[in-house]
Design a protein around this motif. Sequence first.
Motif, PDB file in Angstrom:
ATOM      1  N   VAL A  25      60.789  40.929  37.529  1.00  0.00           N
ATOM      2  CA  VAL A  25      59.794  40.715  36.474  1.00  0.00           C
ATOM      3  C   VAL A  25      58.702  39.762  36.953  1.00  0.00           C
ATOM      4  O   VAL A  25      57.505  40.029  36.801  1.00  0.00           O
ATOM      5  CB  VAL A  25      60.468  40.183  35.189  1.00  0.00           C
ATOM      6  N   LEU A  26      59.110  38.633  37.533  1.00  0.00           N
ATOM      7  CA  LEU A  26      58.135  37.641  37.989  1.00  0.00           C
ATOM      8  C   LEU A  26      57.300  38.163  39.153  1.00  0.00           C
ATOM      9  O   LEU A  26      56.091  37.906  39.225  1.00  0.00           O
ATOM     10  CB  LEU A  26      58.835  36.344  38.372  1.00  0.00           C
ATOM     11  N   ARG A  27      57.921  38.891  40.056  1.00  0.00           N
ATOM     12  CA  ARG A  27      57.175  39.430  41.192  1.00  0.00           C
ATOM     13  C   ARG A  27      56.157  40.469  40.752  1.00  0.00           C
ATOM     14  O   ARG A  27      55.012  40.462  41.212  1.00  0.00           O
ATOM     15  CB  ARG A  27      58.147  39.994  42.223  1.00  0.00           C
ATOM     16  N   VAL A  28      56.545  41.360  39.862  1.00  0.00           N
ATOM     17  CA  VAL A  28      55.607  42.370  39.358  1.00  0.00           C
ATOM     18  C   VAL A  28      54.480  41.680  38.584  1.00  0.00           C
ATOM     19  O   VAL A  28      53.299  41.996  38.770  1.00  0.00           O
ATOM     20  CB  VAL A  28      56.329  43.425  38.494  1.00  0.00           C
ATOM     21  N   ALA A  29      54.829  40.719  37.733  1.00  0.00           N
ATOM     22  CA  ALA A  29      53.807  39.993  36.968  1.00  0.00           C
ATOM     23  C   ALA A  29      52.860  39.250  37.910  1.00  0.00           C
ATOM     24  O   ALA A  29      51.633  39.275  37.717  1.00  0.00           O
ATOM     25  CB  ALA A  29      54.465  39.015  36.001  1.00  0.00           C
ATOM     26  N   GLY A  30      53.403  38.604  38.938  1.00  0.00           N
ATOM     27  CA  GLY A  30      52.574  37.891  39.902  1.00  0.00           C
ATOM     28  C   GLY A  30      51.617  38.821  40.631  1.00  0.00           C
ATOM     29  O   GLY A  30      50.440  38.492  40.827  1.00  0.00           O
ATOM     30  N   LEU A  31      52.121  39.967  41.036  1.00  0.00           N
ATOM     31  CA  LEU A  31      51.263  40.936  41.724  1.00  0.00           C
ATOM     32  C   LEU A  31      50.177  41.480  40.794  1.00  0.00           C
ATOM     33  O   LEU A  31      49.029  41.646  41.217  1.00  0.00           O
ATOM     34  CB  LEU A  31      52.096  42.073  42.313  1.00  0.00           C
ATOM     35  N   LEU A  32      50.527  41.733  39.545  1.00  0.00           N
ATOM     36  CA  LEU A  32      49.530  42.215  38.585  1.00  0.00           C
ATOM     37  C   LEU A  32      48.444  41.168  38.337  1.00  0.00           C
ATOM     38  O   LEU A  32      47.256  41.498  38.289  1.00  0.00           O
ATOM     39  CB  LEU A  32      50.194  42.616  37.273  1.00  0.00           C
ATOM     40  N   VAL A  33      48.843  39.915  38.191  1.00  0.00           N
ATOM     41  CA  VAL A  33      47.863  38.839  37.999  1.00  0.00           C
ATOM     42  C   VAL A  33      46.972  38.725  39.236  1.00  0.00           C
ATOM     43  O   VAL A  33      45.745  38.589  39.117  1.00  0.00           O
ATOM     44  CB  VAL A  33      48.561  37.497  37.683  1.00  0.00           C
ATOM     45  N   ALA A  34      47.565  38.799  40.415  1.00  0.00           N
ATOM     46  CA  ALA A  34      46.775  38.710  41.653  1.00  0.00           C
ATOM     47  C   ALA A  34      45.743  39.838  41.726  1.00  0.00           C
ATOM     48  O   ALA A  34      44.576  39.593  42.060  1.00  0.00           O
ATOM     49  CB  ALA A  34      47.694  38.738  42.869  1.00  0.00           C
ATOM     50  N   VAL A  35      46.147  41.052  41.399  1.00  0.00           N
ATOM     51  CA  VAL A  35      45.218  42.188  41.433  1.00  0.00           C
ATOM     52  C   VAL A  35      44.112  41.995  40.397  1.00  0.00           C
ATOM     53  O   VAL A  35      42.924  42.218  40.690  1.00  0.00           O
ATOM     54  CB  VAL A  35      45.971  43.523  41.215  1.00  0.00           C
ATOM     55  N   LEU A  36      44.470  41.570  39.197  1.00  0.00           N
ATOM     56  CA  LEU A  36      43.475  41.327  38.155  1.00  0.00           C
ATOM     57  C   LEU A  36      42.468  40.264  38.599  1.00  0.00           C
ATOM     58  O   LEU A  36      41.252  40.424  38.410  1.00  0.00           O
ATOM     59  CB  LEU A  36      44.166  40.903  36.859  1.00  0.00           C
ATOM     60  N   LEU A  37      42.963  39.190  39.193  1.00  0.00           N
ATOM     61  CA  LEU A  37      42.064  38.138  39.682  1.00  0.00           C
ATOM     62  C   LEU A  37      41.165  38.646  40.809  1.00  0.00           C
ATOM     63  O   LEU A  37      39.979  38.305  40.861  1.00  0.00           O
ATOM     64  CB  LEU A  37      42.869  36.919  40.142  1.00  0.00           C
ATOM     65  N   LEU A  38      41.714  39.455  41.713  1.00  0.00           N
ATOM     66  CA  LEU A  38      40.899  40.013  42.799  1.00  0.00           C
ATOM     67  C   LEU A  38      39.782  40.904  42.256  1.00  0.00           C
ATOM     68  O   LEU A  38      38.634  40.808  42.694  1.00  0.00           O
ATOM     69  CB  LEU A  38      41.768  40.802  43.775  1.00  0.00           C
ATOM     70  N   VAL A  39      40.115  41.759  41.316  1.00  0.00           N
ATOM     71  CA  VAL A  39      39.106  42.646  40.724  1.00  0.00           C
ATOM     72  C   VAL A  39      38.016  41.807  40.051  1.00  0.00           C
ATOM     73  O   VAL A  39      36.820  42.048  40.235  1.00  0.00           O
ATOM     74  CB  VAL A  39      39.756  43.635  39.728  1.00  0.00           C
ATOM     75  N   THR A  40      38.432  40.807  39.280  1.00  0.00           N
ATOM     76  CA  THR A  40      37.470  39.936  38.600  1.00  0.00           C
ATOM     77  C   THR A  40      36.624  39.172  39.609  1.00  0.00           C
ATOM     78  O   THR A  40      35.403  39.060  39.447  1.00  0.00           O
ATOM     79  CB  THR A  40      38.205  38.958  37.662  1.00  0.00           C
ATOM     80  N   LEU A  41      37.245  38.655  40.656  1.00  0.00           N
ATOM     81  CA  LEU A  41      36.519  37.919  41.685  1.00  0.00           C
ATOM     82  C   LEU A  41      35.425  38.781  42.306  1.00  0.00           C
ATOM     83  O   LEU A  41      34.275  38.343  42.432  1.00  0.00           O
ATOM     84  CB  LEU A  41      37.489  37.436  42.775  1.00  0.00           C
ATOM     85  N   PHE A  42      35.747  39.998  42.679  1.00  0.00           N
ATOM     86  CA  PHE A  42      34.750  40.828  43.339  1.00  0.00           C
ATOM     87  C   PHE A  42      33.677  41.307  42.370  1.00  0.00           C
ATOM     88  O   PHE A  42      32.532  41.514  42.768  1.00  0.00           O
ATOM     89  CB  PHE A  42      35.418  41.958  44.111  1.00  0.00           C
ATOM     90  N   ARG A  43      33.998  41.423  41.101  1.00  0.00           N
ATOM     91  CA  ARG A  43      32.965  41.738  40.101  1.00  0.00           C
ATOM     92  C   ARG A  43      31.999  40.568  39.955  1.00  0.00           C
ATOM     93  O   ARG A  43      30.794  40.749  39.928  1.00  0.00           O
ATOM     94  CB  ARG A  43      33.593  42.067  38.753  1.00  0.00           C
ATOM     95  N   VAL A  44      32.552  39.365  39.834  1.00  0.00           N
ATOM     96  CA  VAL A  44      31.715  38.174  39.690  1.00  0.00           C
ATOM     97  C   VAL A  44      30.891  37.952  40.955  1.00  0.00           C
ATOM     98  O   VAL A  44      29.687  37.706  40.889  1.00  0.00           O
ATOM     99  CB  VAL A  44      32.580  36.933  39.362  1.00  0.00           C
ATOM    100  N   ALA A  45      31.523  38.051  42.102  1.00  0.00           N
ATOM    101  CA  ALA A  45      30.823  37.812  43.368  1.00  0.00           C
ATOM    102  C   ALA A  45      29.752  38.861  43.631  1.00  0.00           C
ATOM    103  O   ALA A  45      28.719  38.564  44.223  1.00  0.00           O
ATOM    104  CB  ALA A  45      31.825  37.788  44.525  1.00  0.00           C
ATOM    105  N   GLY A  46      29.986  40.077  43.177  1.00  0.00           N
ATOM    106  CA  GLY A  46      29.035  41.149  43.427  1.00  0.00           C
ATOM    107  C   GLY A  46      27.761  41.049  42.616  1.00  0.00           C
ATOM    108  O   GLY A  46      26.727  41.572  43.014  1.00  0.00           O
ATOM    109  N   ARG A  47      27.800  40.332  41.505  1.00  0.00           N
ATOM    110  CA  ARG A  47      26.595  40.283  40.678  1.00  0.00           C
ATOM    111  C   ARG A  47      25.899  38.936  40.696  1.00  0.00           C
ATOM    112  O   ARG A  47      24.857  38.778  40.098  1.00  0.00           O
ATOM    113  CB  ARG A  47      26.920  40.685  39.246  1.00  0.00           C
ATOM    114  N   GLU A  48      26.467  37.964  41.362  1.00  0.00           N
ATOM    115  CA  GLU A  48      25.869  36.633  41.399  1.00  0.00           C
ATOM    116  C   GLU A  48      25.423  36.287  42.811  1.00  0.00           C
ATOM    117  O   GLU A  48      25.921  36.818  43.785  1.00  0.00           O
ATOM    118  CB  GLU A  48      26.890  35.583  40.933  1.00  0.00           C
TER     119      GLU A  48
END
Length: 188
Positions: free
Chosen positions: A41-64
């Motif tokens: 449970v924790l590993r899947v949740a951690g991986l999902l959070v990491a992917v969500l943060l990566l997607v958000t990071l590249f969205r933010v970085a791509g427009r600023e």
Amino acid sequence: MSAGTRGRPSGLVIGSLVAISFGTVFVLVNSGGLDAPWPLVLRVAGLLVAVLLLVTLFRVAGRETSAPQREAAGFMDRRYWLVVALEAVALLGGLSVINNVLDRPAVAVAWVAVVVGVHFFGLAHVWWMPLYRWLGAVMAALGLAGFVVHALGAGAGTVGLISGVGCGAALFAAVALALRDAVRRAAA
């Protein structure tokens, strides 16, 4: 990071990638000592959070655009390397004592959390990043909590949950806060 500059702060992408990577490692490595189904449970949740943060990071970085560089040279700054060198000495020396002299491998992750937490105070000073003071305080406190619960009889799984998985969550939270602040600055 300067609150008055427009755009994303210098180092946001690299710093976030490092924090997401180490946060993921903290979660994946230190959740294994728990009873099933919690490691999965924790590993899947951690991986999902990491992917969500990566997607958000590249969205933010791509427009600023990057904020203007400051005096510090990031990873080229000799003060950064001094902080890292002191961290390495403390990590290796402390882990050697914990594992070879005291024979207490269950608290190794607690030591790592304390040292990594303290190193963020140095980085906060070198890179003018107040968020790192908060992150350092949280990680050091989670490390100390690991030592305390172990002294009270908790096993390696509990220490790993508090000091390891907890630090992974703290790193993820720091990235989320930095991204939120970057979006707010860009909108101002």
